[in-house]
Enzyme design. Structure first.
Site, short mmCIF file in Angstrom:
data_model
loop_
_atom_site.label_atom_id
_atom_site.label_comp_id
_atom_site.label_asym_id
_atom_site.label_seq_id
_atom_site.Cartn_x
_atom_site.Cartn_y
_atom_site.Cartn_z
CG PHE A 34 42.43 41.30 39.33
CD1 PHE A 34 42.10 40.88 40.61
CD2 PHE A 34 41.50 41.11 38.31
CE1 PHE A 34 40.88 40.30 40.88
CE2 PHE A 34 40.27 40.52 38.57
CZ PHE A 34 39.96 40.12 39.86
CD GLU A 61 40.60 28.69 46.05
OE1 GLU A 61 39.94 28.96 45.03
OE2 GLU A 61 40.78 29.50 46.96
CG ASP A 62 39.90 30.77 41.57
OD1 ASP A 62 40.32 30.67 42.74
OD2 ASP A 62 39.09 31.65 41.23
CG ASP A 69 45.34 37.67 45.83
OD1 ASP A 69 46.52 37.98 46.05
OD2 ASP A 69 44.48 38.50 45.51
CE LYS A 79 46.34 37.24 41.81
NZ LYS A 79 45.48 38.41 42.04
#
Ligand code: IMP
Ligand code: MG
Length: 176
Positions: free
Chosen positions: A151, A98-99, A102, A130
């Site tokens: 972001f 996964e990137d 969040d 995050k």
């Protein structure tokens, strides 16, 4: 320089060094096994490709595409599968790339989707997570970096499909 590219949080050389560490860790953990490395398009592509190059055990690559964000910077809460795997998951050692975690919603969804198909094992390698103190996030078995709850763009991560090719992670700065 594009004014939308804000403070650089992680440099290209830091990314490279951390991925080398992750590759060594993963190669040791999966010794004697074959990994089915599943990338979640499109955000995970850079990370997944660079990681695959430093994993030394046998490896097969596959992709899934999901949509959770549309073009805004807030989670929609809805995850749609746009492209499913080509490979069968049953009995395989699946490593999901996964990137960024969040809310963790996308990851939860994809994990449930894959584990329903009886993999021999299912682990997650995330490039970024995050820091969101109150959220009950799904967590990664292997993590590149923790970042503040802002972001970000670069190294696969986009804003409206742009900036994926930046070789660093930078804060996105909206222009008004
Ligand atoms: P989650 O479901 O809230 O964990 O969101 C995960 C997905 O949203 C990621 O796989 C990214 O595609 C996207 N996303 C979340 N945060 C960012 C960000 O800071 N920059 C770019 N994309 C993000
Ligand atoms: Mg995106």
């Amino acid at each position: 320089m594009n004014p939308e590219i804000g403070e650089v949080l992680i440099s290209g050389s830091q990314i490279k060094a951390r991925i080398a560490e992750l590759g060594a860790l993963i190669s040791a953990d999966y010794a004697g096994k074959e990994v089915l490395l599943v990338g979640v398009l499109k955000g995970a592509i850079m990370f997944m490709v660079d990681l695959a190059r430093v994993i030394t055990v046998p490896l097969v690559i596959d992709f899934m595409a999901v949509s959770s964000y549309g073009t805004s910077t807030k989670s929609s809460g809805i995850v749609r599968i746009l492209k499913d795997l080509d490979e069968s998951v049953e009995g395989r050692h699946v490593l999901l790339a996964e990137d960024v975690i969040d809310s963790g919603l996308t990851l939860e969804y994809v994990k449930a989707h894959l584990s329903a198909r009886n993999p021999a094992s299912l682990k997650v390698v995330a490039f970024l997570q995050k820091q969101r103190p109150r959220a009950e996030q799904a967590s990664a078995d292997y993590l590149g970096f923790e970042i503040p709850d802002v972001f970000v763009i670069g190294y696969g991560l986009d804003k409206g499909e742009h900036f994926r090719n930046l070789y660093c992670v930078a804060e996105y700065r909206p222009i008004d």
